[in-house]
Scaffold this motif. Structure first.
Motif, PDB file in Angstrom:
ATOM      1  N   GLU A   1       7.927   0.396  -5.778  1.00  0.00           N
ATOM      2  CA  GLU A   1       6.798  -0.297  -6.379  1.00  0.00           C
ATOM      3  C   GLU A   1       5.783   0.685  -6.942  1.00  0.00           C
TER       4      GLU A   1
ATOM      5  N   ARG B   1       4.457   0.454 -10.659  1.00  0.00           N
ATOM      6  CA  ARG B   1       3.030   0.458 -11.009  1.00  0.00           C
ATOM      7  C   ARG B   1       2.727   1.550 -12.040  1.00  0.00           C
TER       8      ARG B   1
ATOM      9  N   MET C   1       7.017  -6.235 -10.456  1.00  0.00           N
ATOM     10  CA  MET C   1       5.584  -6.370 -10.762  1.00  0.00           C
ATOM     11  C   MET C   1       5.425  -7.005 -12.136  1.00  0.00           C
TER      12      MET C   1
ATOM     13  N   ARG D   1       2.270  -8.225 -15.022  1.00  0.00           N
ATOM     14  CA  ARG D   1       0.896  -8.378 -15.469  1.00  0.00           C
ATOM     15  C   ARG D   1       0.909  -9.060 -16.837  1.00  0.00           C
TER      16      ARG D   1
ATOM     17  N   THR E   1       7.600 -11.331  -3.220  1.00  0.00           N
ATOM     18  CA  THR E   1       6.691 -11.345  -4.363  1.00  0.00           C
ATOM     19  C   THR E   1       5.802 -12.577  -4.285  1.00  0.00           C
TER      20      THR E   1
ATOM     21  N   GLU F   1       4.057 -14.565  -7.338  1.00  0.00           N
ATOM     22  CA  GLU F   1       4.054 -14.487  -8.802  1.00  0.00           C
ATOM     23  C   GLU F   1       3.910 -15.852  -9.472  1.00  0.00           C
TER      24      GLU F   1
ATOM     25  N   ASP G   1       2.614  -9.596  -7.629  1.00  0.00           N
ATOM     26  CA  ASP G   1       2.511  -8.475  -6.703  1.00  0.00           C
ATOM     27  C   ASP G   1       3.635  -8.583  -5.673  1.00  0.00           C
TER      28      ASP G   1
ATOM     29  N   ASN H   1      -0.231  -5.343   0.559  1.00  0.00           N
ATOM     30  CA  ASN H   1       0.101  -5.369  -0.855  1.00  0.00           C
ATOM     31  C   ASN H   1       0.661  -4.015  -1.286  1.00  0.00           C
TER      32      ASN H   1
ATOM     33  N   THR I   1       1.911  -3.464  -4.335  1.00  0.00           N
ATOM     34  CA  THR I   1       1.640  -3.263  -5.760  1.00  0.00           C
ATOM     35  C   THR I   1       0.294  -2.578  -5.948  1.00  0.00           C
ATOM     36  N   ASN I   2      -0.725  -3.136  -5.361  1.00  0.00           N
ATOM     37  CA  ASN I   2      -2.045  -2.487  -5.300  1.00  0.00           C
ATOM     38  C   ASN I   2      -2.487  -1.977  -6.666  1.00  0.00           C
ATOM     39  N   HIS I   3      -2.444  -2.877  -7.638  1.00  0.00           N
ATOM     40  CA  HIS I   3      -2.833  -2.512  -9.003  1.00  0.00           C
ATOM     41  C   HIS I   3      -3.807  -3.551  -9.535  1.00  0.00           C
TER      42      HIS I   3
ATOM     43  N   ARG J   1      -5.937  -6.153 -11.699  1.00  0.00           N
ATOM     44  CA  ARG J   1      -5.576  -7.226 -12.619  1.00  0.00           C
ATOM     45  C   ARG J   1      -6.636  -7.262 -13.715  1.00  0.00           C
TER      46      ARG J   1
END
Length: 375
Positions: free
Chosen positions: A140, A144, A239, A241, A336, A338, A353, A364, A366-368, A370
């Protein structure tokens, strides 16, 4: 009569075989479990490597059993497995649900009782060890970082008078393939194999699995869904976005905020002991209340018409599921979250995520951030 468990597959593509073998082998081979110990039967090409690196309790050169099979007038991997099992006086076999039909028919013709497992062959695969979670966290992390490549590429683009993005270096009109290339070049260079990366702009995003092929246009939603497999371990990242290059319309902004709120609901609910169907229903109820019911319009599905999430591990889609069907989440599962909303003519919004289910919530991976708009 004692029952054995049998797999005949390669471990490059069969997750169950990779799980038991622990090494990648491109050609099909044989794995047999008896008395709680796993035996691997390998060709001369692979046997020494298997002895050094595999997870098997016992390693065997398959040539001796191949000779026994030929003496009995049989050939092929099922015949090799039969010779191994007959030497140990085993005639009852459990196989995975996806076991090749031809092998099963051969074994039955030689007097074996073959039955497919009910459900997963390795149900324990759904709950990950801490080592597996580290593998997934690394997958992940690369996912990311590849998403950041897409963000940077879009940020560097200019917008033409026709609304189509222009590449910052060549000046050419930007298509989905150009954004995909920025993502996948990074992944391949870092030991991860991308698979059908989605870059779907505008109306293409109304179909959740449309990988995207058209021009990338300003002020329209762009769904980017990245799910690579790390080549060294076999574990996947996942992931999604949704971005707008430029300014989002009020309609798109409301759609995005509703999906983001829905994901927040899901992330806040995921924990050991909860029924995934309750998570899914809570998000669906939120969408309904915001004026986004799921329904058919002129023969096409609109709204939120897929599951909220799925397990990730040695397969990109595996147990458990967060959907309309009941599935109690367990600590150590990696899933996930999503949610998405999709409308023909407008496109779609999805945010995804990947999280580890824990006793009091989730971690989490993914920790990105949004963010909707990219200047």
């Amino acid at each position: 009569m004692t029952e054995a468990r049998l797999i005949i597959a390669d471990s490059e593509h069969d997750a169950d075989m990779l799980y038991v073998a622990g090494i990648f082998v491109p050609d099909a081979f044989i794995a047999v479990e008896m008395n709680s110990e796993w035996h691997g039967l390998f060709s001369p090409l692979e046997v020494d490597r298997a002895r050094k690196d595999s997870n098997f309790d016992h390693i065997h050169l398959d040539a001796l059993f191949r000779l026994s099979a030929e003496n009995a007038g049989r050939s092929g991997l099922a015949a090799v497995a039969a010779a191994f099992l007959e030497e140990r006086k085993l005639k009852k076999i459990e196989v995975p649900p996806h076991f090749p039909f031809g092998y099963a028919e051969q074994l039955k013709s030689w007097g074996f009782e073959v039955r497919a497992s009910e459900g997963a062959f390795f149900p324990e695969r759904a709950v990950k060890t801490e080592l597996e979670i580290r593998h997934l966290a690394y997958a992940e992390k690369l996912t990311r970082q590849s998403m950041m490549q897409a963000e940077n590429y879009l940020a560097a683009c200019s917008v033409g008078s026709d609304g189509i993005l222009r590449d910052s270096q060549s000046g050419k009109k930007v298509k989905a393939a150009d954004v995909r290339r920025a993502i996948e070049t990074f992944l391949i260079g870092n030991g991860a194999m991308p698979a059908h990366t989605i870059v779907a702009c505008g109306k293409e995003g109304a179909d959740p699995h449309n990988v995207g092929s058209g021009f990338i246009r300003a002020h329209q939603p762009i769904i980017i869904d990245i799910f690579p497999r790390v080549l060294s371990t076999g574990y996947w990242g996942d992931m999604t976005r949704t971005y707008v290059k430029g300014k989002a319309t009020p309609e798109v902004r409301k759609l995005y905020n509703t999906v983001r709120e829905g994901q927040d609901i899901g992330l806040s609910m995921v924990q050991a002991g909860i029924d995934g169907s309750a998570v899914h229903q809570a998000i669906t109820t939120h969408f309904d209340r915001q004026g986004y019911p799921t329904k058919m319009i002129r023969g096409r599905q609109t709204g939120f018409f897929h599951g909220t999430g799925h397990g990730v591990g040695l397969q990109i889609h595996e147990a458990p599921r967060i959907s309309v069907k009941s599935d109690i989440l367990k600590a150590g599962q990696v899933v996930t979250v999503e949610p998405g909303l999709y409308y023909p003519g407008l496109g779609g919004v999805r945010i995804e995520d990947m999280v580890v289910v824990r006793g009091g919530g989730c971690d989490n991976l993914t920790n990105h951030k949004r963010r909707l708009e990219i200047d």
